[in-house]
Design a protein around this motif. Structure first.
Motif, short mmCIF file in Angstrom:
data_model
loop_
_atom_site.label_atom_id
_atom_site.label_comp_id
_atom_site.label_asym_id
_atom_site.label_seq_id
_atom_site.Cartn_x
_atom_site.Cartn_y
_atom_site.Cartn_z
N ASP A 1 8.29 15.80 -21.24
CA ASP A 1 7.47 14.96 -20.21
C ASP A 1 5.93 15.79 -20.16
O ASP A 1 5.54 16.64 -20.93
N GLY A 2 5.10 15.29 -19.56
CA GLY A 2 3.77 15.48 -19.38
C GLY A 2 3.41 17.09 -19.10
O GLY A 2 2.55 17.77 -19.51
N ARG A 3 4.24 17.78 -18.18
CA ARG A 3 4.04 19.02 -17.51
C ARG A 3 4.35 20.09 -18.56
O ARG A 3 3.79 21.00 -19.07
N ALA A 4 5.53 19.52 -19.58
CA ALA A 4 5.77 20.63 -20.56
C ALA A 4 4.72 20.54 -21.61
O ALA A 4 4.47 21.44 -22.42
N GLN B 181 0.59 24.56 -23.99
CA GLN B 181 -0.72 25.13 -24.26
C GLN B 181 -0.84 26.62 -23.93
O GLN B 181 -1.55 27.36 -24.39
N GLU B 182 -0.13 27.00 -22.86
CA GLU B 182 -0.21 28.32 -22.10
C GLU B 182 1.11 29.32 -22.84
O GLU B 182 0.53 30.57 -22.98
N TYR C 207 -0.25 18.15 -28.60
CA TYR C 207 -1.55 17.86 -28.99
C TYR C 207 -2.04 18.95 -30.08
O TYR C 207 -3.08 19.33 -30.38
N CYS C 208 -1.23 18.71 -31.34
CA CYS C 208 -1.29 19.29 -32.61
C CYS C 208 -1.58 20.75 -32.55
O CYS C 208 -2.26 21.59 -33.63
N LYS C 209 -0.97 21.47 -31.35
CA LYS C 209 -0.89 22.99 -31.50
C LYS C 209 0.31 23.38 -32.06
O LYS C 209 1.71 22.73 -31.61
N GLU C 210 0.50 24.15 -32.75
CA GLU C 210 1.74 24.76 -33.28
C GLU C 210 1.91 26.18 -32.75
O GLU C 210 1.04 26.84 -32.34
N PRO C 211 3.21 26.50 -32.73
CA PRO C 211 3.61 28.04 -32.06
C PRO C 211 3.31 29.05 -33.17
O PRO C 211 2.97 28.69 -34.36
N ARG D 172 -4.20 26.41 -15.10
CA ARG D 172 -4.54 25.40 -15.61
C ARG D 172 -3.34 24.10 -15.66
O ARG D 172 -3.97 23.07 -15.73
N THR D 173 -2.31 24.66 -16.02
CA THR D 173 -1.13 23.62 -16.22
C THR D 173 -1.17 22.75 -14.94
O THR D 173 -0.87 21.51 -14.98
#
Length: 763
Positions: A244-247, A252-253, A313-317, A599-600
């Motif tokens: 979902d969008g919230r996840a 990102q945080e 959004y192309c961010k990796e852990p 921000r989330t």
């Protein structure tokens, strides 16, 4: 026994010129009885009226004969009779044995006939004389066939109750509570079971289609909702992922560390559930996406990891924790998909498996279990672990133990000393994933469809967000309660969440342990903890702390801040010693602060106005503009004038956007194909046929999907096509051959052939 009632006839051809032998019962109240000449608008109204009367009287009805007019080409006469009307059919072959059955026909003459006259249905015959006992109790009336029915409201109630994981038997009981007891219900527990079964049958062959339609509806409500599906050559679902969008925003945080677990497989397709789980600023689990996989091969895992990164959004852990497994498919897939992140195996799984192998050793060699855990968890450096491990093996004479050798060979994948300098948010195990799995077991079973499975998983996700919101509200109202006079505690109260603050208070309490020894003034100090007031047989510990008071820099050899994001008690003790009384800002990690998810929770429009261009911002801006643009397109399609007007506006807007964006993509591009239902028909995955396999969660073979030959439980052989029941050795007193090896995975692995040498990785 004869039950007398009213009899009234208007059709001579139906009365046969005979009088009924039973008189009207003067004590029978027939206030609701129909009468000849009574009119009804429709046939269904007449049937319902007579059925209601039959319920009050205590008998069941069924449809008898009817007449179709040759002129009007429709039904003009219908007769309803008592369910006991007529006689049972006799078998054609009298010599053949007939199964005994309860007699359900007694030749009852009760009937209710209606005729269509001038567009209205009128009662032409009504006879209410029965030659069988009538039901009097409410509990028995609900068993009568014509009165056992479920209306639309009842069906919806049953479906809603079952969706909340309430057992069918309890659904029937709860329905009875609403109506003053189950005796007042017009349906039985079996009817509720049939209703639920009918809903499940509707999903047969359309399970995936229903799931994808559900995803599409979710995407309409949440523009950031993401899903993707991979199919095999036959058009069946191979892998599926959704989030979902919230996840996606929360990642990102809080997406620095995640756990990935594929051990849960309870659904009728035996497809593993693979959630990505992290922790938020309240130290609570947060789900960053869920997948269902047909297999755990490297190709499927790589597809999942790449799809997941795309959704984030192309961010990796920065780090990922998986279950300890001897197969290399998971390791290879993670290495190829995430070449720059740290992969760690779950320490809890490693030690649990070690307990299965070391059960006998724990009994034979007292103290070995405690020493094993001490060497693993209390070693601060790699060299310290290497030395402690050698001493342990030598002291307990375990140089030949096979499983201990396996653990040592993989030490760099799970021993904490090899990860001290990496941030893991104190997540050393996949217990969080297993907690979600145990919760899901309460909501699903081995025969849950994919659509039902997705709905139940969404309930868990909704619970996660609800818990986070509750904690946010509680932190807003919380009043700080200081447990000491340290200014550092006061500083921490202002920024940290309540859950993190409770941990930090424990750290402050431990600053009372040990003594500070100055090695180099205002530069290097030693904290020696030689005893503990609570823990007996305390093993002395020494930590070295580097400090720079002017720049507010501090570091400890335990590396707790690097691993967890909170300063350790040793560093704080030295800070007090050199009179540093405040918590430096550089050591306040934002992910543990009260406003970490601010921000989330911002609206899409607010985030769309942020400066810059990142994959996340581009997706948010696109999702924000899409509903408005789609609304304009719908209005423009109504008429040529509206079409021409919008066409002119778009031409001007396109020119202006090109001047502003130059080489950027136009905002009128189509939605990403990965978040749409594919054009081809996607079939359901094959249903697992092995009931034993679906009883308990099991692991797939990660090396290949090929079926391995099953070994005989008696002789251990995988040749000859026999099993434990047909094994030739079973005839010889059921004993194994002496030269057969015992599978170390099933028994206690105490020792193995030959010692092994230790490779020093401390360098």
């Amino acid at each position: 026994m004869v039950n007398k009632g009213a009899s009234s006839v208007i059709d001579d051809d139906d009365n046969h010129g005979q009088e009924h032998p039973y008189d009207t019962d003067p004590h029978e109240h027939l206030e609701f009885a129909p009468f000849v000449g009574k009119e009804f608008n429709t046939e269904d109204d007449a049937k319902e009226y007579y059925n209601n009367f039959a319920y009050r009287r205590g008998f069941s009805i069924r449809k008898g004969n009817h007449y179709i007019s040759a002129k009007l080409k429709n039904v003009t006469m219908v007769q309803y009779v008592c369910s006991m009307e007529g006689f049972p059919n006799k078998p054609a072959n009298q010599s053949a044995p007939e199964k005994e059955k309860t007699c359900t026909r007694t030749g009852c003459k009760a009937r209710f006939k209606i005729r269509l006259q001038e567009g209205v249905w009128k009662v032409s015959v009504f006879e209410d004389i029965h030659n069988h006992p009538l039901v009097t109790s409410l509990a028995e009336k609900q068993s009568l066939r014509s009165h056992r029915k479920l209306d639309s409201e009842g069906k919806e109630y049953i479906r809603d109750m079952r969706a909340q994981d309430i057992k069918t038997a309890n659904v029937h009981k709860f329905s009875g509570v609403r109506h003053g007891g189950t005796k007042n219900l017009k349906f039985k527990r079996k009817d509720a079971i049939n209703e639920i079964a009918s809903q499940n049958r509707k999903l047969v062959g359309t399970d995936v289609e229903a799931t994808l339609v559900h995803f599409q509806k979710k995407q309409e409500k949440d523009p950031e909702f993401f899903y993707d599906v991979e199919v095999d050559d036959s058009g069946r679902v191979k892998n599926m992922f959704w989030v979902d969008g919230r996840a996606r925003r929360a990642f990102q945080e809080f997406g620095d560390v995640v756990t990935f677990d594929t051990s849960y497989k309870t659904n009728k397709y035996s497809m593993p559930l693979a959630p990505f789980i992290g922790v938020n600023h309240h130290r609570m689990p947060i789900i960053f996406g869920i997948a269902m996989l047909r297999s755990e091969e490297k190709v499927s895992l790589i597809w999942l990891f790449q799809t997941w990164v795309k959704a984030m959004y192309c961010k990796e852990p920065r780090a990922i924790i998986t279950n300890e497994d001897e197969d290399s498919a998971m390791r290879i897939a993670i290495k190829e998909a995430f070449p720059n992140i740290i992969h760690r195996c779950c320490q809890w799984h490693v030690l649990r498996k070690a307990g299965d192998h070391f059960g006998a050793i724990y009994s034979i060699k007292p103290g070995f279990e405690d020493e094993l855990k001490r060497v693993i968890n209390r070693s601060m450096t790699v060299s310290e672990f290497e030395k402690g491990w050698r001493d342990m093996v030598q002291n307990y004479d375990l140089g030949n133990n096979r499983h201990l050798k396996v653990m040592y060979e993989k030490r760099s994948e799970w021993v904490p000393a090899y990860f001290r300098g990496a941030f893991f948010a104190d997540m050393s195990t996949t217990h969080i994933s297993e907690s979600s799995n145990s919760t899901l077991k309460l909501w699903t079973n081995n025969y849950s469809s994919m659509y039902q499975f997705v709905l139940q998983v969404e309930k868990i996700v909704e619970g996660v967000w609800a818990n986070e919101s509750d904690e946010d509200m509680a932190n807003m109202k919380a009043v700080p309660e200081l447990s000491s006079f340290h200014l550092i505690e006061k500083d921490a109260h202002q920024v940290y969440t309540s859950k993190v603050m409770s941990i930090f208070k424990g750290i402050l309490k431990k600053t009372q342990l040990g003594e500070v020894n100055e090695v180099e003034k205002d530069a290097l100090y030693e904290v020696a903890i030689n005893d503990h007031p609570i823990i007996q047989n305390w093993i002395p510990e020494t930590y070295m702390i580097k400090i720079n008071k002017s720049e507010e820099l501090v570091s400890c050899t335990c590396k707790r801040y690097e691993f967890e994001g909170l300063l350790c008690s040793h560093a704080i003790k030295v800070m007090h010693h050199v009179r540093m009384f405040h918590l430096p800002n550089r050591y306040i990690m934002k992910r543990w602060c009260k406003d970490a998810n601010a921000r989330t929770k911002r609206s899409n429009f607010e985030r769309s106005m942020e400066f810059g261009s990142t994959p996340e911002l581009e997706a948010i801006r696109f999702a924000t503009l899409k509903p408005q643009v789609m609304s304009l397109l719908k209005m423009a399609s109504k008429s040529s004038d509206a079409f021409n007007l919008l066409q002119g506006i778009l031409d001007v807007a396109e020119q202006q956007m090109q001047e502003v964006a130059d080489e950027q993509e136009t905002l009128t591009r189509e939605i990403d194909t990965s978040t749409r239902i594919p054009s081809q028909v996607i079939l359901d995955p094959p249903i697992s046929q092995c009931k034993e396999k679906r009883k308990q969660p099991q692991r797939f073979n990660l090396q290949s999907e090929a079926k391995k030959p099953r070994r005989c439980g008696t002789c251990g052989s995988n040749k000859g096509g026999h099993n434990s029941r047909t094994c030739p050795l079973k005839k010889v007193h059921g004993k194994k051959r002496e030269d057969d090896d015992v599978d170390s995975e099933k028994g206690q692995d105490v020792e193995s052939d030959g010692a092994y040498e230790y490779e020093d990785l401390s360098g």
